[in-house]
Enzyme design. Structure first.
Site, mmCIF file in Angstrom:
data_model
loop_
_atom_site.group_PDB
_atom_site.id
_atom_site.type_symbol
_atom_site.label_atom_id
_atom_site.label_comp_id
_atom_site.label_asym_id
_atom_site.label_seq_id
_atom_site.Cartn_x
_atom_site.Cartn_y
_atom_site.Cartn_z
ATOM 1 C CB SER A 50 -0.939 0.013 1.213
ATOM 2 O OG SER A 50 -0.215 0.182 2.417
ATOM 3 C CE LYS B 124 -2.714 2.466 4.799
ATOM 4 N NZ LYS B 124 -2.571 1.577 3.631
#
Length: 316
Positions: free
Chosen positions: A78, A169
């Protein structure tokens, strides 16, 4: 079953410290006096000896991991191309304040995340609508996405507990920011975030993550995030619209306005990341630290082995 290594370290530190401390306070002198009177050589009981030997070691590891730096391994794609599957990173544990081990309660405020920071955090859970209209957090796997049902993101029944997992993230929106996302277009406080195309993704088709991006025709871009102080964070992202269309913001569970005490975060692999577009803002209390360096990168047996070129890279 999920293990919280910080909690295990804390429990072992307390256990060894209590065993050693109680022995020295209440039993050591009597035991030693008895042996001296009998002319015997003093030796600590096995349990006390182990506690005395291991307590300082475990304590040092606990302090370093909790307040200085903690290692993490990247499990998914990701954050590609910035972070690859198999990268081992170091996370600065004091960048956003000191927190109690295992409980993650902040007791010393040092700093706050800036736009563009790559942060590690405890997954807060996916947002969904309950029958009474209120929002709830539910667990779910990043690979399978949100367990919410239908376009209205209705909560499953029964509610799935939020798993104890660390995710990583990039900070896009700060408290008070207005963030709008439509496809590849990103606007922060009404201003488009510019990005320049570098070219097609280049990878190893023998690796699952690389093969997916190659098959989907992924392209690499350099995005330019402007911080509140005017500095620009230039970082790479991947786009592969042929793979999936991510949620827009605002949507049924995520407003465009970032609430106080929260951060909007996204993965750099924009079409293959479960992030704030699905589960809303990241609460400040869930922050674990700021990722700052790759100290090891393992591509797997037969698919690259150790990637020496990535070792020592600073994370931007």
């Amino acid at each position: 079953m999920e293990f919280d290594f910080s909690a295990i370290l804390l429990a072992l530190t307390v256990l060894f410290g209590v065993v050693w401390g109680l022995d020295r306070l209440f039993f050591y002198k009597k035991r030693k006096a008895r042996l001296d009177a009998a002319g015997g050589e003093y030796v600590d009981p096995v349990a006390v000896d182990w506690a005395r030997s291991l307590f300082p070691v475990v304590l040092v590891v606990l302090v370093l991991r909790s307040f200085v730096a903690e290692p993490f391994r990247i499990p998914s794609g990701s954050m590609m191309p910035t972070l690859d599957v198999g990268d081992f990173i170091l996370v600065n544990k004091f960048a956003y304040g000191l927190r109690m081990p295992a409980f993650n309660t902040k007791f010393l405020d040092i700093g706050e995340p800036k736009r563009g920071d790559v942060v590690v955090f405890r997954f807060p859970g996916y947002l969904c609508h309950q029958p009474d209209g209120s929002l709830a957090r539910v667990g779910g796997d990043e690979g399978n996405g949100s367990p919410a049902i239908g376009p209205e993101q209705t909560c499953p029944s029964p509610l799935l507990p939020v798993q104890n997992q660390n995710w990583i993230k990039r900070v896009i929106g700060l408290p008070g920011d207005t963030v709008e996302i439509q496809g590849s277009d990103l606007l922060i406080n009404g201003k488009p975030v510019p990005a320049d195309e570098v070219g097609p993704f280049v990878g190893n088709p023998q690796r699952d993550e690389d093969r997916l991006m190659l098959d989907m025709g992924a392209t690499i871009w350099v995005e330019h995030l402007v911080r509140e102080d005017g500095k620009v964070v230039n970082h790479t992202i991947a786009r592969m619209p042929a793979y999936t269309t991510p949620n827009s913001i605002p949507n049924t569970v995520v407003p465009s306005k970032v609430p106080p005490g929260c951060y909007l975060v996204m993965g750099d692999n924009r079409n293959n990341s479960q992030d704030s577009r699905w589960w809303g803002c990241l609460p400040e209390k869930n922050l674990a630290g700021k990722a700052f360096m790759i100290w090891m990168s393992w591509k797997g047996w037969g698919t690259g082995g150790v990637d020496f070129h990535r070792i020592g890279n600073i994370i931007h």
